[in-house]
Write a protein that holds these residues in place. Structure first.
Motif, PDB file in Angstrom:
ATOM      1  N   LEU A 209      34.549  31.467  44.139  1.00  0.00           N
ATOM      2  CA  LEU A 209      36.368  32.385  42.652  1.00  0.00           C
ATOM      3  C   LEU A 209      36.078  33.017  41.561  1.00  0.00           C
ATOM      4  O   LEU A 209      36.667  33.997  41.120  1.00  0.00           O
ATOM      5  N   SER A 210      34.477  33.022  41.572  1.00  0.00           N
ATOM      6  CA  SER A 210      34.492  33.954  39.945  1.00  0.00           C
ATOM      7  C   SER A 210      33.547  35.429  40.907  1.00  0.00           C
ATOM      8  O   SER A 210      33.977  36.543  40.348  1.00  0.00           O
ATOM      9  N   ASN A 211      34.102  35.254  42.240  1.00  0.00           N
ATOM     10  CA  ASN A 211      34.015  36.716  42.623  1.00  0.00           C
ATOM     11  C   ASN A 211      34.917  37.356  43.099  1.00  0.00           C
ATOM     12  O   ASN A 211      34.914  38.573  43.915  1.00  0.00           O
ATOM     13  N   ASP A 212      36.076  36.603  42.929  1.00  0.00           N
ATOM     14  CA  ASP A 212      37.257  37.602  43.189  1.00  0.00           C
ATOM     15  C   ASP A 212      38.123  38.044  42.090  1.00  0.00           C
ATOM     16  O   ASP A 212      38.666  37.659  41.057  1.00  0.00           O
ATOM     17  N   LEU A 214      40.316  39.942  41.403  1.00  0.00           N
ATOM     18  CA  LEU A 214      41.717  40.400  41.012  1.00  0.00           C
ATOM     19  C   LEU A 214      42.271  39.279  40.173  1.00  0.00           C
ATOM     20  O   LEU A 214      43.035  39.148  39.327  1.00  0.00           O
ATOM     21  N   THR A 215      41.216  37.756  41.005  1.00  0.00           N
ATOM     22  CA  THR A 215      41.392  36.465  40.302  1.00  0.00           C
ATOM     23  C   THR A 215      41.918  36.462  38.740  1.00  0.00           C
ATOM     24  O   THR A 215      42.061  35.755  37.833  1.00  0.00           O
ATOM     25  N   ALA A 216      40.577  36.859  38.725  1.00  0.00           N
ATOM     26  CA  ALA A 216      39.534  37.584  37.205  1.00  0.00           C
ATOM     27  C   ALA A 216      40.362  38.182  36.294  1.00  0.00           C
ATOM     28  O   ALA A 216      40.590  37.767  34.881  1.00  0.00           O
ATOM     29  N   TRP A 221      44.395  38.591  31.922  1.00  0.00           N
ATOM     30  CA  TRP A 221      45.381  38.697  31.197  1.00  0.00           C
ATOM     31  C   TRP A 221      46.263  37.646  30.478  1.00  0.00           C
ATOM     32  O   TRP A 221      46.522  37.560  29.392  1.00  0.00           O
ATOM     33  N   ASN A 222      45.659  36.575  31.126  1.00  0.00           N
ATOM     34  CA  ASN A 222      46.491  35.013  30.737  1.00  0.00           C
ATOM     35  C   ASN A 222      46.298  34.539  29.774  1.00  0.00           C
ATOM     36  O   ASN A 222      46.725  34.179  29.238  1.00  0.00           O
ATOM     37  N   ALA A 243      39.266  45.934  31.779  1.00  0.00           N
ATOM     38  CA  ALA A 243      39.602  46.435  33.449  1.00  0.00           C
ATOM     39  C   ALA A 243      38.777  47.699  33.456  1.00  0.00           C
ATOM     40  O   ALA A 243      38.080  47.239  35.290  1.00  0.00           O
ATOM     41  N   PHE A 244      38.455  48.647  32.764  1.00  0.00           N
ATOM     42  CA  PHE A 244      38.501  50.228  33.465  1.00  0.00           C
ATOM     43  C   PHE A 244      36.627  49.557  33.234  1.00  0.00           C
ATOM     44  O   PHE A 244      35.921  50.066  34.318  1.00  0.00           O
TER      45      PHE A 244
END
Length: 256
Positions: A209-212, A214-216, A221-222, A243-244
């Motif tokens: 999970l920590s390496n995903d 897009l999920t991060a 954002w949430n 993001a940048f």
């Protein structure tokens, strides 16, 4: 020495038998030895608990707390915080490692300057030993707004002087509770001071999970909108920088 402040190290564990012995050994090899390690196991189904029990028999500084039901890393870390006795709080996950001088250098730095919050650079542990080394370098200091723009503070590098910040706990969210905690502390006016030296090793487990990424990004954002109560304009502004910087950190900064 008697005047050396106690460091409470919080380590959540869940099915960590593959690497937890390495994590513990990296703490035992510290040149600074006035520490306590609180391992909070979140109902592991593998050999994590027997491994920890075997190691702790010969080291009274290590305490094991086994939760009655699986509740996630936030609850595990908060349980450790509630049972911690130290002036300083540090965090190490059960698959990561510290370099031997990590605690000593960070304690010296914080004691000399009366700092409430510090963090350091860290290095990635790759699954493939042939991959080039990569170090995440840090800035000299970061404010609340800086951290909203750049989540460069690695949990395994953080040290908090609880006498200065007061008691704190992590929000009960599945992922990202550590970042929310740092932001909450800094929002009160504290500054995070960085040591640009890699004193910790973060293990990259591909597919985790920590390496995903897009999920991060979705999680961040949430967190900005729901947990930090940023309005749409504020969230969009800080998220653009986040993001940048996240892409820069993972894909464009020079490998070592």
């Amino acid at each position: 020495m008697k005047n050396e402040p106690l460091v409470s190290i919080i380590m959540p564990s869940f099915n960590s038998s593959q690497f937890i012995d390495q994590a513990i050994q990296s703490i035992q090899k510290q040149t600074y030895d006035n520490w306590e390690l609180l391992i909070v196991d979140d109902c592991s189904k593998d050999q994590t608990v027997p491994i920890v029990k075997k190691i702790s028999v010969n080291d009274s500084r290590i305490s094991l707390i086994v939760l009655e039901k699986n509740q996630g890393a936030a609850v595990a870390r908060n349980t450790g915080l509630k049972n911690a006795s130290g002036k300083y709080i540090a965090f190490l996950d059960s698959d990561d490692r510290w370099l031997p001088e990590k605690l000593q250098k960070q304690i010296d730095f914080m004691e000399k300057k009366n700092i409430a919050f510090s963090f350091t650079s860290y290095e990635f542990i790759r699954e493939n030993a042939d991959d080039p080394k990569k170090i995440v370098h840090v800035k000299d200091k970061m404010t609340y707004k800086d951290v909203l723009k750049d989540t460069r503070i690695g949990t395994l590098t953080v040290m908090v002087n609880r006498e200065l910040t007061g008691e704190f706990s992590m929000p009960l969210v599945r992922r990202g509770q550590d970042l929310l905690t740092w932001i909450t502390i800094l929002k009160r006016g504290f500054i995070a001071y960085g040591i640009d030296e890699p004193l910790s090793e973060y293990r990259v487990v591909y597919g985790s999970l920590s390496n995903d990424k897009l999920t991060a990004m979705k999680r961040t954002w949430n967190n900005y909108r729901k947990h930090l109560d940023l309005n749409l304009f504020q969230a969009s502004y800080y998220f653009t920088f986040y993001a940048f910087n996240a892409l820069k950190k993972h894909y464009f900064e020079k490998e070592n």
